[in-house]
Scaffold this motif. Structure first.
Motif, PDB file in Angstrom:
ATOM      1  N   ALA A   1      55.733-122.596 100.112  1.00 29.48           N
ATOM      2  CA  ALA A   1      56.509-123.642 101.041  1.00 29.48           C
ATOM      3  C   ALA A   1      56.476-123.293 102.390  1.00 29.48           C
ATOM      4  O   ALA A   1      56.615-124.215 103.438  1.00 29.48           O
ATOM      5  CB  ALA A   1      57.931-123.509 100.628  1.00 29.48           C
ATOM      6  N   LYS A   2      56.065-122.027 102.764  1.00 27.71           N
ATOM      7  CA  LYS A   2      56.196-121.430 104.144  1.00 27.71           C
ATOM      8  C   LYS A   2      54.758-121.813 104.788  1.00 27.71           C
ATOM      9  O   LYS A   2      54.387-122.272 105.866  1.00 27.71           O
ATOM     10  CB  LYS A   2      56.282-120.149 104.329  1.00 27.71           C
ATOM     11  N   TYR A   3      53.445-121.649 103.915  1.00 28.40           N
ATOM     12  CA  TYR A   3      52.194-121.751 104.517  1.00 28.40           C
ATOM     13  C   TYR A   3      51.584-122.947 103.689  1.00 28.40           C
ATOM     14  O   TYR A   3      51.092-122.646 102.459  1.00 28.40           O
ATOM     15  CB  TYR A   3      51.349-120.508 104.373  1.00 28.40           C
ATOM     16  N   HIS A   4      50.999-124.001 104.283  1.00 33.36           N
ATOM     17  CA  HIS A   4      50.438-125.173 103.762  1.00 33.36           C
ATOM     18  C   HIS A   4      49.805-125.879 104.797  1.00 33.36           C
ATOM     19  O   HIS A   4      50.388-126.008 105.846  1.00 33.36           O
ATOM     20  CB  HIS A   4      51.277-125.893 102.856  1.00 33.36           C
ATOM     21  N   GLY A   5      49.062-126.939 104.372  1.00 29.31           N
ATOM     22  CA  GLY A   5      48.454-128.004 105.264  1.00 29.31           C
ATOM     23  C   GLY A   5      47.678-127.202 106.290  1.00 29.31           C
ATOM     24  O   GLY A   5      46.890-126.464 106.347  1.00 29.31           O
ATOM     25  N   GLY A   6      48.292-127.649 107.527  1.00 28.91           N
ATOM     26  CA  GLY A   6      47.585-127.266 108.873  1.00 28.91           C
ATOM     27  C   GLY A   6      48.182-125.904 109.277  1.00 28.91           C
ATOM     28  O   GLY A   6      47.533-125.431 110.511  1.00 28.91           O
TER      29      GLY A   6
END
Length: 518
Positions: free
Chosen positions: A149-154
């Motif tokens: 939830a904290k680290y994703h996508g860009g």
């Protein structure tokens, strides 16, 4: 999926005139170069191919991390002066108390200043390549819900958070670790986290200040007595846990060739002769001692704290037919008998474990054990002075997981100053980080080839720790974050025969016409 690992084109500053490298390149190469230059910079640049040899893996994303150049040392000095002064004024302290308070607070102000800056530092503008800007999921798969939830996508993940979660099984890699780490700047950044700061203050500094015999023994035996099969899985047949040397950059030499190149280089630089008394401090599995005895006729003694290493080294000496002239002893370096003296002393990547506080004491001991006309070969891992934050992240990772207590890995000027202060004269110094990168790349290949064996015997956590260590270190040593120095020194005495160490200048013997005359 990850992008392919084609080496990124190198881009250099140049006037606005058309770049010859582009004109000479193929149409496909020219298009790639122009595209990379456009992404990487707003000013006109010339592009050329990234370096590549059969021996050394070329970088696919040679990006620069923020660090010393972006850190304002004058603001730090101001904070060290002003923060205690504010406290002085608020509490009505005397001038003398203020001076003491400033001295006590300075290390903590510096630490918190670095910690804060590491989270907000911008990357240098003089980049020679552009980031792929691929989503985080192209490189890693986060299994932990809170982390995901904290680290994703860009978003990018702090490197310390990544490797702790990876070792615990909360993150998986989407592909080969070496390829993913080549592009680490696209998915990770390198702040000093609370866990890193905690380790630094509560473990690294106490170890730096202490370095007792018991501490060193515990650390060495916990590390090196894990099992010979663990180390053989990546060191191969030679069992040499130090940098090899590339002899022929035009082909890909084997790990065994790299290590034989290095051992010959050591023996030749020390001008080893039959009958020379040779001491190898921190000898590992004793390969150099047996190599010197077998090939140069020395009377070699190796010293290690590892019980497994001692047994292995003596068995190897017997197998190589030099059991009478190569002996491995299990003892602390401080307990080595100082008489009779030794003609040749080697210390290959052990002196880091001596520690900063005891380094001069160690060198004075070496000097006392060395004959007046003897030679000392010191191979020691070191760090660059113009640091980047990745260097800190890697160094503290190494101190925590791979080489605890090895705090005397310092820039070259510090090592040379210590040698000179203890009465040595440095004869030669070589920086061999790129050779270390080649060595580490082969260690990594061996480790991955023996993955199932390691998983079965030592479990996933130990496998992953060494997987990241080896993959990351290939890059670290190639790019200069950390390196290795090979130094030949002797006693700085008036009577020392320095002519015996003279060598011809480079280019000596070439036709005189090769130098243009006016």
């Amino acid at each position: 999926m990850m992008t392919t690992d084609t080496p990124a084109p190198v881009v250099e500053d140049t006037p606005a005139a058309p770049a010859p490298a582009v004109a000479d390149a193929s149409a496909a190469d020219a298009a790639e170069i122009k595209s990379a230059a456009k992404q990487a910079s707003s000013w006109t640049r010339k592009a050329s191919r990234a370096f590549s040899t059969p021996s050394v893996n070329a970088p696919s994303l040679p990006y620069e991390c923020g660090g010393a150049r972006e850190y304002n040392i004058y603001l730090l000095y101001a904070a060290i002066v002003l923060i205690p002064y504010v406290i002085k004024r608020l509490l009505g302290l005397s001038l003398g108390t203020y001076v003491v308070l400033a001295a006590l607070m300075a290390p903590f102000i510096g630490a918190f200043s670095l910690m804060g800056h590491s989270w907000i530092v911008s990357t240098p503008t003089e980049q020679i390549c552009a980031l792929p800007n691929e989503p985080l999921e192209s490189y890693i798969t986060i299994l932990d819900k809170e982390l995901k939830a904290k680290y994703h996508g860009g978003s990018k993940i702090p490197m310390e958070v990544f490797f702790e979660a990876y070792f615990n099984g909360d993150i998986d890699l989407t592909g080969d670790a070496a390829k993913i780490f080549e592009k680490r700047y696209d998915w990770a950044f390198f702040p000093i986290t609370a866990n890193v700061a905690k380790f630094f203050f509560l473990q690294w500094i106490p170890e730096l200040l202490w370095h007792s015999k018991k501490q060193d023994e515990t650390q060495v035996r916990d590390h090196y007595d894990r099992g010979d099969d663990f180390y053989a899985a990546f060191l191969g047949e030679r069992m040499v846990y130090t940098s090899g040397l590339v002899g022929d950059a035009s082909r890909r030499e084997t790990l065994e060739e790299l290590q034989d190149n290095k051992m010959r280089d050591v023996c030749e630089r020390l001008q080893m002769q039959p009958g020379d008394r040779h001491l190898d401090i921190g000898c590992g599995w004793g390969t150099l001692a047996s190599f010197a005895a077998r090939n140069y006729g020395t009377e070699s003694v190796g010293i290690t704290l590892g019980r497994n290493q001692t047994a292995f080294g003596n068995a190897r000496a017997q197998a190589w037919g030099v059991g009478d002239s190569a002996r491995i002893l299990c003892m602390d370096y401080r307990d080595i008998p100082r008489r009779p003296r030794y003609k040749r002393i080697t210390c290959l990547e052990m002196a880091e474990h001596v520690g900063v506080r005891k380094f001069q004491e160690f060198l004075l001991q070496v000097r006392d054990m060395l004959e007046d006309d003897g030679l000392f070969y010191l191979q020691i891992a070191g760090l660059r002075g113009a640091w980047q934050y990745e260097d800190f992240s890697w160094g503290l990772f190494m101190a925590k997981y791979i080489f605890p207590g090895a705090d005397a890995s310092c820039p070259l000027n510090w090592v040379v100053a210590q040698l000179e202060a203890t009465g040595f004269e440095v004869r030669t110094s070589e920086t061999v980080g790129v050779h270390y990168s080649a060595t580490l790349a082969r260690w990594y290949e061996n480790w991955m080839a023996n993955k199932e064996q390691i998983l079965e015997s030592y479990g996933k956590r130990w496998f992953r720790i060494w997987e990241i260590f080896l993959a990351w270190s290939v890059i670290i040593s190639r790019q200069g974050s950390a390196t290795c120095y090979q130094i030949v020194a002797h006693k700085n005495r008036n009577a020392f025969d320095r002519t015996a160490l003279m060598r011809a200048p480079l280019g000596f013997g070439m036709p005189s016409g090769s130098v243009a005359s006016k």
